[in-house]
Design a protein around this motif. Structure first.
Motif, PDB file in Angstrom:
ATOM      1  N   GLN A 128      14.940  -8.870 -11.998  1.00 27.07           N
ATOM      2  CA  GLN A 128      14.625  -7.577 -12.321  1.00 27.07           C
ATOM      3  C   GLN A 128      13.025  -7.490 -12.819  1.00 27.07           C
ATOM      4  O   GLN A 128      12.373  -6.564 -12.374  1.00 27.07           O
ATOM      5  CB  GLN A 128      15.448  -7.077 -13.281  1.00 27.07           C
ATOM      6  N   GLY A 129      12.620  -8.707 -13.564  1.00 33.48           N
ATOM      7  CA  GLY A 129      10.917  -8.550 -13.962  1.00 33.48           C
ATOM      8  C   GLY A 129      11.004  -7.543 -15.039  1.00 33.48           C
ATOM      9  O   GLY A 129       9.991  -7.221 -15.323  1.00 33.48           O
TER      10      GLY A 129
ATOM     11  N   GLN B 111      21.164  -9.850  -1.685  1.00 32.48           N
ATOM     12  CA  GLN B 111      21.562 -10.822  -2.660  1.00 32.48           C
ATOM     13  C   GLN B 111      22.463 -10.658  -3.683  1.00 32.48           C
ATOM     14  O   GLN B 111      22.557 -10.907  -4.545  1.00 32.48           O
ATOM     15  CB  GLN B 111      20.239 -11.656  -3.188  1.00 32.48           C
ATOM     16  N   GLY B 112      23.181  -9.297  -3.432  1.00 28.04           N
ATOM     17  CA  GLY B 112      24.065  -9.015  -4.433  1.00 28.04           C
ATOM     18  C   GLY B 112      23.518  -7.875  -5.362  1.00 28.04           C
ATOM     19  O   GLY B 112      24.362  -7.179  -6.225  1.00 28.04           O
ATOM     20  N   TYR B 113      22.138  -7.925  -5.487  1.00 25.51           N
ATOM     21  CA  TYR B 113      21.497  -6.888  -6.585  1.00 25.51           C
ATOM     22  C   TYR B 113      21.491  -5.344  -6.078  1.00 25.51           C
ATOM     23  O   TYR B 113      21.802  -5.070  -4.920  1.00 25.51           O
ATOM     24  CB  TYR B 113      20.252  -7.499  -6.632  1.00 25.51           C
TER      25      TYR B 113
ATOM     26  N   ALA C 135      11.731  -4.576  -4.666  1.00 26.33           N
ATOM     27  CA  ALA C 135      10.711  -5.105  -5.848  1.00 26.33           C
ATOM     28  C   ALA C 135      11.106  -6.123  -6.226  1.00 26.33           C
ATOM     29  O   ALA C 135      10.192  -7.194  -6.877  1.00 26.33           O
ATOM     30  CB  ALA C 135      10.635  -3.737  -6.822  1.00 26.33           C
ATOM     31  N   THR C 136      12.503  -6.614  -6.479  1.00 30.33           N
ATOM     32  CA  THR C 136      13.193  -7.941  -7.013  1.00 30.33           C
ATOM     33  C   THR C 136      12.299  -9.061  -6.223  1.00 30.33           C
ATOM     34  O   THR C 136      11.824 -10.023  -6.881  1.00 30.33           O
ATOM     35  CB  THR C 136      14.452  -7.927  -7.098  1.00 30.33           C
ATOM     36  N   ARG C 137      12.410  -8.722  -5.005  1.00 40.93           N
ATOM     37  CA  ARG C 137      11.722  -9.702  -4.224  1.00 40.93           C
ATOM     38  C   ARG C 137      10.160  -9.891  -4.562  1.00 40.93           C
ATOM     39  O   ARG C 137       9.823 -11.099  -4.518  1.00 40.93           O
ATOM     40  CB  ARG C 137      12.196  -9.279  -2.578  1.00 40.93           C
ATOM     41  N   ILE C 138       9.448  -9.042  -4.540  1.00 37.99           N
ATOM     42  CA  ILE C 138       8.025  -9.050  -4.904  1.00 37.99           C
ATOM     43  C   ILE C 138       7.951  -9.884  -6.051  1.00 37.99           C
ATOM     44  O   ILE C 138       7.120 -10.715  -6.384  1.00 37.99           O
ATOM     45  CB  ILE C 138       7.589  -7.683  -5.074  1.00 37.99           C
TER      46      ILE C 138
ATOM     47  N   ALA D 252       0.862  -1.129  -0.053  1.00 37.93           N
ATOM     48  CA  ALA D 252      -0.035   0.180  -0.243  1.00 37.93           C
ATOM     49  C   ALA D 252       0.971   1.231  -0.062  1.00 37.93           C
ATOM     50  O   ALA D 252       1.843   1.450   0.843  1.00 37.93           O
ATOM     51  CB  ALA D 252      -0.918  -0.029   1.221  1.00 37.93           C
ATOM     52  N   GLY D 253       0.595   2.169  -0.914  1.00 39.32           N
ATOM     53  CA  GLY D 253       1.225   3.442  -0.915  1.00 39.32           C
ATOM     54  C   GLY D 253       2.958   3.160  -0.943  1.00 39.32           C
ATOM     55  O   GLY D 253       3.569   4.026  -0.478  1.00 39.32           O
ATOM     56  N   THR D 254       3.268   2.229  -1.787  1.00 38.03           N
ATOM     57  CA  THR D 254       4.695   2.254  -1.825  1.00 38.03           C
ATOM     58  C   THR D 254       5.050   1.847  -3.570  1.00 38.03           C
ATOM     59  O   THR D 254       4.602   0.819  -4.256  1.00 38.03           O
ATOM     60  CB  THR D 254       5.262   0.938  -1.181  1.00 38.03           C
ATOM     61  N   ASN D 255       5.717   2.858  -4.214  1.00 31.28           N
ATOM     62  CA  ASN D 255       6.161   2.540  -5.662  1.00 31.28           C
ATOM     63  C   ASN D 255       7.273   1.782  -5.362  1.00 31.28           C
ATOM     64  O   ASN D 255       8.472   2.391  -5.641  1.00 31.28           O
ATOM     65  CB  ASN D 255       6.112   3.862  -6.095  1.00 31.28           C
ATOM     66  N   THR D 256       7.317   0.706  -4.922  1.00 30.94           N
ATOM     67  CA  THR D 256       8.550  -0.245  -4.661  1.00 30.94           C
ATOM     68  C   THR D 256       9.551  -0.102  -5.871  1.00 30.94           C
ATOM     69  O   THR D 256      10.845  -0.128  -5.711  1.00 30.94           O
ATOM     70  CB  THR D 256       8.217  -1.570  -4.352  1.00 30.94           C
ATOM     71  N   THR D 257       9.070  -0.547  -7.262  1.00 33.27           N
ATOM     72  CA  THR D 257       9.919  -0.448  -8.248  1.00 33.27           C
ATOM     73  C   THR D 257      10.908   0.817  -8.306  1.00 33.27           C
ATOM     74  O   THR D 257      12.037   0.354  -8.794  1.00 33.27           O
ATOM     75  CB  THR D 257       9.042  -0.860  -9.396  1.00 33.27           C
TER      76      THR D 257
END
Lengths: 619, 527, 352
Positions: C163-164, C258-260, B29-32, B17-22
């Motif tokens: 990175q998606g 993780q290095g990223y 964001a890579t974790r998401i 919510a309310g996070t422009n994580t990317t």
């Protein structure tokens, strides 16, 4: 087209079959039937015009006859093919029919009942076509090709179509179906020859609610067209096979992955699918049971590598068609990560007849380890090119000489390439090899999808190996190093040899490289791509050595190694050759023997073709 | 974060919510992305903007700006109505649930649709998804906090997590994503008017005594100090006369810049310590040159409470000095000796006085960071807070009700303005605007506007427009995009040329003192 | 979890079912060469360098990265047959690779170079036609030299799987295969977000961090592991330093990130040496700044603070600390205000 009625249960299906059978028998005794081969081979040879000529002629003369289209009959060399059956008479097959011939057939055979002998290919009694049609064949998979209109589900049902499906749904558990297929000994007809029943059992046992079946119709081998012919000639047999397979492994959804280069096959599959859906043979609660199945037809872009299971799955998923390492095998993690069973067209088309006639019957055909029949696409320098279906274990000699009629122009047999670009070239001494999976593999070839390219004495085996490498070089997906880079390098070595620049060390280098690619490539494409090189090196090494040591191409194919010269004793000095030579390499006075300047000559062969006195020779 | 970054990959449902994580936390964001693609996690995004994660979301809820509290209450309303609460967790681990249940009762999906514009069925679907998750994690950032009701938004989120028992376990938790590299550490270290290091209250005499003794002074001030916004106001009123700013660029980061400038100009004496002559430094009486993270030793504490080493890689440029050295020197000038060999010895003092940092020493940080609480040298650090019990014992449900933002669009100022960050720049741009490649990719601040609004105003992509609020105006170029809904515009606050905070509203959350950057009213004029 | 025991190079090892032979070998400390393998990416099985010999398998040499262990399996990772096949694979790669190690940015960290050294591959027996591509240097941060690309596909996978973004993928077939953007445009005209994960993954010199180009190769730089100075994720990164200058940033694999890294962490360090950096204290006189010594500047600040405190009390002073400086500095700053000035008027921009 007639409106199809939904079939709600087994009884209705059987009633319908009886009705259709009766209709057919009745039509045989009171209608004249004219059957035109309208597979891609027939259409390419001009069957559309023949069909039109027949219809026009019948109309013009106001003749009452049933004209029917059918798929490939198998005698591709004879296309366009027209068959005529008059009530109570023999079925007569005519070949290479032109629109003008068609009019003759109507005039003489249809109207007057007189067989046009000079156009006849074969005749046989209706009801026993399989024994007489093409000597030594045994047509199980192709049983309906040439006998039904592929765009009519009624024709299929009249010939016991969907009865196998009814049998499994009514009488068999999925496990029993798998056991039946296992017992039949059916092996995958796509290449590797894995036991189909065993493969099904893997997908059946794999945990998961959602499972898929896929029909691999990405027939990519140059010169192979058996799958296309089945789809064009008997599409419902593929659908029925998939339905049975889906029931056996617990899948409720399927895909037919068919190359876009097969527009007619796609059209007929779509028609067949629509009809089966309309009749409730595909869809929800098929024949009133709990079994449901949906089927999609997915067009592929024709990459050879998409015939590889994992690349095919990637392609259906919308990704680049590239193989991935196995395991996991598709049986546990395939399409969209779900358990998936893939078989090719011919394999699926075998399934209904196995269920109908029983595993024991099927297993009685063929050899100890290779059961049933195999369809081969017989091409190259053989008299009767076409599709042949033979029992496993038959020898190459029987296929090529008895069925194929021997070598064109009665030249000398040199080799047969079996199994497509990944297969091997076998020499004359292997002609008595029984055609089964193990024997072919031992000889360095593979069954593959069943392409048989026959080569005569005028074929250069180095050139043949190079030809197949050109193909695999371009069709490699580019992912793994040995295939992507290695094929290119093998090809370069062969190019050098063909140019007379090879060394004997090159042969060792070539062999080492070929073996490394075979050992290390990621998928079947790469692992088998060196086969043409390895088998030609094994059986025709002296031909390579002639190119290297003597700078000579024994078959006279490799242009860089040829010298054109005029034999003065035969030359009349007519100057015809001077006029066609594109580079002005020929000189001489009129009516005196001419000479070719080897420096200028580009070895195009125009002079040789032109010379009326056979004065120009090549060495 | 109550949990750790790795928990994102272990959740089955992620509510962001309310996070422009990317853009603001790219590596999280890579974790998401991995959670979704590798582990099949489902993503719910609450954001008025169609950010990259909103595009990837299984359910995207797009509220009107400033209506978060109603949305979170609505989610809880559905969760309670459908019996998706974790009753065992509620009864054994928490208190005051009944008050919250009562408070959220009016927030039916239909009512929330009326307030937020989110279709009732989407809200219900999202509530079911999160409510049924075995492991649900909530991520939030300043889209939740930068409101006059920011604290209420955080309470509402905590209520959701507690009601579903999504706290203290692997793959669960409430995760504020902290915006700046050491914002967590600055709070931990007591750079707050009401807390000494480790959130020890200045109002607590025992705490004061402990620190006074350790610091060698007779006593410490006992009344809470002023929050940043209050400092600015006090400066304006002449109550604060001297200000020492270390590494902040208030002239771009404070709301209502014209007001901030007026405040700073009223000061008798302003000291600014920074890397560059920032907009704020230009107003200073004395500027002290500090060094960057690459030129000094120390530690930062990240969003998952992980204390990590900062190591000197290059020597200080010119005569610039690390901030700690400057403070030590200034203290000495004022007659107070701070005797440290270096940052390691400062950390020794911190760990002595701060229980949650009790076990943190430089030698332990050599290999990798440690997550506080780490009370002693043998403690491995804490991945997940509230695992056995909440810090206060029982988790306290706090009923909250929706209140409108301080300023809403009206006839004169018809657009919502939302401000935020972009991937290629950082905060007021002091550092990132000086990186050639970043400037090449993102050279200027663009106003995002919906195609429908752009066409109504007759403006083209890239056209420069005037954006004005009651407090100021700027002239950015526009980017026409459906990332923003009709009636909403967005601009980042990184660019001094088009300073977003010239427009924003200087109203603050009463508890946290956070400005309402996410909602103000503006008008847009074609030039 | 079930365990499987197998023998690798004569040594017994027990690993969890589903482990690959490559991982099992690593557990024993046996290093199998790989170019396309990364433990956070899907298995590609593309380079085929990690092939091994498995007793009983006379069919081929399977790639150990994609080969699950099986009970009783006997594996040879370094037999003459395996070594010879690896050598040929290296020669195949080398035949299509520029031999410009002398000027290559990857010199010293290039895995192709390293393995050619290990396997004594001096030149390729298979040299012939080579692929030719123009260098793509339109991107501000990433330079692509596809002639050096060995098509391991790690850049493609990290871009897609981590990175998606999926800015790049394979294009073309067979010998003409290459890694390309959509429509084969420059990377600058693709959805690339400049995270540079691809550079980090590239085992050869096909992808280069442009700002680092020509500023020092791997063996010339000192790597200082530190914490990124941008957002609150606090990624661990290594500042690559040469001659007291930051010349690049490389990954720290065993870290919570993780290095990223993102574009700012990887490329956003130039400000450290920006010419506008403040290098001396400044004092404003008559509205203008003049340079001053530390002594003078600090004396002035101390004097002013003392004056104002004396006149208006300690609460007339306030401090704004920073979310960007270290813990130690924040600690001292609030200590300064509380212990030295005597006020709690200290805050920072936590909320911005």
């Amino acid at each position: 087209m007639s409106t199809l009625k939904k079939i709600n249960n087994f009884v209705e299906l059987r009633q319908l079959r009886e009705q259709l059978k009766k209709n057919y028998q009745e039509s045989l005794s009171n209608e004249i039937k004219i059957i035109v081969g309208m597979g891609t081979c027939g259409i390419a040879a001009g069957a559309n015009d023949v069909m039109k000529a027949i219809i026009d002629e019948l109309q013009r003369r106001n003749i009452n006859a049933t004209v029917m289209q059918t798929g490939c009959i198998g005698m591709c060399a004879q296309e366009p093919i027209v068959e005529i059956i008059r009530p109570g008479e023999k079925r007569v097959t005519y070949g290479r029919i032109s629109p003008a011939d068609a009019k003759r057939l109507i005039e003489e055979h249809v109207l007057q009942g007189r067989i046009v002998e000079d156009l006849v290919v074969a005749t046989f009694e209706e009801g026993h076509p399989d024994e007489t049609n093409f000597y030594k064949q045994q047509r199980l998979v192709l049983r309906n090709c040439g006998h039904i209109d592929p765009e009519k589900i009624e024709d299929y049902i009249a010939r016991d179509g969907y009865m196998a499906l009814a049998r499994v749904l009514e009488q068999m558990t999925p496990e029993e179906v798998i056991e039946e297929i296992k017992a039949s000994g059916l092996r995958g007809r796509g290449g590797a020859g894995f036991l189909t029943g065993l493969k099904w059992s893997f997908a059946a046992k794999a945990p998961g609610d959602k499972k898929y079946v896929i029909c691999n119709a990405d027939e990519g081998d140059p010169g192979a067209f058996m799958d296309r012919s089945i789809m064009e000639g008997d599409p419902h047999s593929v659908l029925e096979g998939m339905l049975i397979g889906a029931y056996a492994i617990g899948a409720d959804e399927g895909y037919i992955y068919v190359r876009a280069e097969y527009p007619l096959a796609i059209k007929r599959l779509r028609t067949a699918l629509a009809q089966a859906e309309e009749m409730g043979l595909i869809g929800k609660n098929i024949l009133g049971t709990d079994f449901s199945f949906t089927l999609h037809i997915k067009e592929g872009a024709g990459a050879f590598v998409c015939g590889e299971e994992t690349a095919l799955i990637a392609s259906i998923e919308g990704k680049r068609g590239m193989p991935r390492p196995r395991p996991p095998f598709p049986a546990t993690s395939g399409l969209w990560g779900k358990p998936t069973n893939i078989n090719n067209v011919e394999t699926w088309a075998n399934v209904p007849i196995i269920i109908r006639n029983g595993a024991e019957w099927y297993a009685s055909i063929g050899t100890e380890t290779s059961k049933g029949t195999k369809v081969f696409a017989l091409t190259g320098k053989v008299k009767n090119t076409g599709l042949v279906e033979v029992p496993m274990g038959i020898t190459l000699r029987e296929i090529i000489f008895d069925i194929g009629g021997g070598i064109l122009k009665d030249k000398k047999f040199k080799a047969v390439q079996i199994g497509g670009p990944s297969g091997g070239c076998l020499p004359e001494e292997k002609l008595d090899l029984p055609v089964d999976y193990e024997s072919l593999t031992r000889a360095g070839a593979i069954m593959g999808s069943g392409g048989l390219v026959v080569m005569d004495q005028n074929t250069c085996m180095v050139d043949v190996a190079k030809f197949f490498l050109n193909f695999t070089r371009a069709e490699s997906c580019g992912k793994c190093t040995p295939c992507r880079e290695g094929i290119q390098r093998m090809r370069e070595i062969l190019q050098n040899i063909c140019k007379g620049k090879g060394t004997l060390e090159d042969l060792d280098r070539l062999e080492t490289l070929a073996n490394t690619i075979k050992d290390t490539a990621l998928c079947g494409l790469g692992q088998t791509a060196p086969n043409p090189v390895l088998t030609t090196l094994r059986y025709f090494r002296e031909e390579y050595e002639a190119h290297i040591r003597d700078k000579r191409c024994p078959a006279g194919i490799c242009q860089d190694l040829l010298t054109y010269f005029i034999q003065p004793e035969l030359c009349r000095g007519c100057t015809a050759c001077v006029r066609v030579c594109p580079v002005g390499a020929i000189s001489g006075e009129v009516r005196k023997p001419h000479v070719i300047d080897p420096e200028k000559c580009i070895k195009c062969g125009s002079c040789k073709e032109t010379c009326r006195f056979s004065a120009i020779a090549v060495k | 974060m109550t949990n750790s970054i790795e928990d994102i990959e272990k959740a089955d449902v992620i509510l962001a919510a309310g996070t422009n994580t990317t853009e603001a936390h790219p590596v999280i964001a890579t974790r998401i992305h991995k959670a979704i693609t590798r582990h099949g996690a489902k993503l719910i995004v609450v954001d008025p903007r169609k950010t990259e994660i909103a595009s990837k979301a299984h359910i995207w809820l797009r509220p009107y700006p400033g209506t978060n509290v109603a949305v979170f209450n609505g989610l809880l309303n559905v969760i309670i109505a459908e019996g998706l609460t974790d009753d065992e967790f509620i009864s054994q681990r928490t208190e005051n649930f009944e008050a919250v249940a009562e408070a959220v009762a009016p927030y039916t999906p239909e009512e929330v649709e009326r307030i937020s514009g989110i279709p009732a069925e989407d809200l219900i679907a999202a509530a079911r998804l999160y409510g049924k998750a075995k492991r649900g994690i909530i991520l939030y950032a300043m889209g939740v906090t930068q409101h006059s009701t920011g604290t209420d938004g955080v309470f509402a989120i905590a209520n959701l997590a507690m009601a579903t028992g999504n706290i203290g376990r692997e793959g669960t938790g409430v995760s504020p994503l902290r915006g700046q590299n050491n914002v967590q550490g600055a709070c931990d270290m007591g750079a707050l008017p009401n807390f000494l290091p480790g959130y020890q209250k200045v109002s607590d005499p025992a705490v004061r005594e402990k620190f006074a003794k350790a610091w060698g002074v007779p006593s410490l001030p006992d009344k809470d100090g002023l929050k940043l916004g209050e400092i600015m106001a006090a400066a304006y009123e002449g109550k604060v006369r001297a200000l020492y700013v270390m590494g902040e660029n208030l002239m771009l980061s404070e709301p209502y810049i014209a007001h901030a400038e007026a405040c700073l100009k009223k000061l008798d004496f302003l000291v600014v310590q920074d890397l560059f002559l920032t907009e704020t430094a230009q107003l200073a009486d004395v500027v002290l040159p500090a060094v960057s993270f690459a030129e000094k030793d120390g530690t930062f504490t990240n969003t998952e409470r992980r204390v990590c080493r900062v190591r000197r890689a290059v020597s200080p440029r010119g005569k610039a000095k690390p901030d700690w050295e400057i403070i030590v020197a200034l203290a000495a000038k004022m007659g107070y000796e701070m005797n440290y060999d270096g940052p390691a010895s400062i950390m020794e003092e911190i760990s002595r006085l701060t229980p949650s940092y009790g076990g943190i020493t430089y030698d332990r940080l050599e290999k990798q960071g440690l997550q506080w609480p780490c009370p002693d040298r043998d403690h491995p650090g804490t991945k997940r807070l509230h695992a056995e019990r909440f810090s206060r014992g029982r988790g306290l449900f706090t009923p909250v009700t929706y209140k409108k933002p301080a300023e809403l669009p009206d006839e004169q100022y018809p657009f919502y303005l939302v401000t935020g960050r972009i991937l290629y720049h950082y905060h007021t741009g002091t550092m990132s605007r000086r990186v050639k490649g970043l400037n090449a990719i993102a050279p200027c601040g663009l106003l995002e506007i919906n195609p429908a609004d752009a066409s109504k105003l007759g403006i083209q992509d890239g056209e420069v427009v005037r954006v004005s609020s009651r407090r100021g105006s700027i002239t950015p170029a526009v980017r026409i995009t459906d990332r923003v809904a009709p009636g909403v515009v967005f601009i980042s606050f990184h660019y001094r040329e088009v300073a977003a905070n010239a427009l924003t509203n200087a109203v603050y959350d009463p508890i946290a003192g956070i400005p309402e950057f996410k909602v103000s009213a503006v008008k847009i004029e074609k030039l | 979890m079930r365990f499987v025991s197998l023998t690798i190079d004569g040594r017994q090892v027990e690993v969890a079912e589903g482990t690959t032979v490559l991982e099992a070998a690593r557990k024993l400390g046996i290093e199998i060469p790989t170019l396309c393998y990364d433990n956070d990416l899907s298995i590609a099985g593309a380079c085929r360098l990690c092939i091994v010999e498995v007793e009983g398998n006379n069919k081929n040499l399977p790639a150990s990265c994609a080969l699950p262990v099986a009970e009783g399996m006997v594996v040879h990772t370094n037999s003459p047959k395996v070594r010879e096949a690896r050598k040929i694979i290296l020669e195949l790669l080398l035949a299509n690779h520029p031999l410009d190690c002398l000027t290559c940015e990857a010199n010293g960290r290039c895995k192709l170079q390293q393995y050619c050294y290990e396997y004594g591959v001096k030149e390729s027996r298979f040299s012939g036609e080579r692929r030719h591509f123009a260098i793509d240097d339109n991107h501000p941060f990433i330079e692509r030299d596809l002639e050096k690309c060995i098509l391991c596909g790690k850049c493609v996978r990290v871009c897609q799987e981590v990175q998606g973004v999926g800015a790049i993928d394979y294009s073309g077939r067979g010998f003409d295969t290459k890694v390309a953007t959509f429509m084969d445009r420059s990377l600058a005209d693709s959805p690339c977000v400049s995270c540079g994960q691809c550079i980090y993954m590239c085992p050869v010199g096909a992808l280069t961090a442009k700002p680092s180009k020509g500023k020092g190769r791997d063996f010339e730089v000192t790597k200082v592991v530190t914490t990124c100075g941008y957002c609150g994720v606090g990624c661990q990164l290594a500042l690559n330093v040469k001659d007291d200058k930051i010349v690049g940033v490389t990954n720290v694999p065993d870290s919570h990130n993780q290095g990223y890294l993102c574009v700012k962490g990887r490329f956003g360090y130039e400000f450290v040496d920006d010419p506008e950096r403040l290098t001396t204290p400044l004092i404003k006189e008559n509205g203008k700044f003049r340079e001053a010594s530390w002594e003078e500047a600090l004396d002035l600040v101390a004097q002013k603070f003392n004056e104002i405190r004396a006149k208006y009390g300690p609460d007339a002073l306030a401090g704004v600390s920073s979310a960007r400086v270290t813990n130690e500095e924040n600690y001292l700053f609030q200590k300064f205000f509380r212990a030295v000035i005597g006020t709690n008027n200290v805050d920072h921009c936590a909320r911005l």
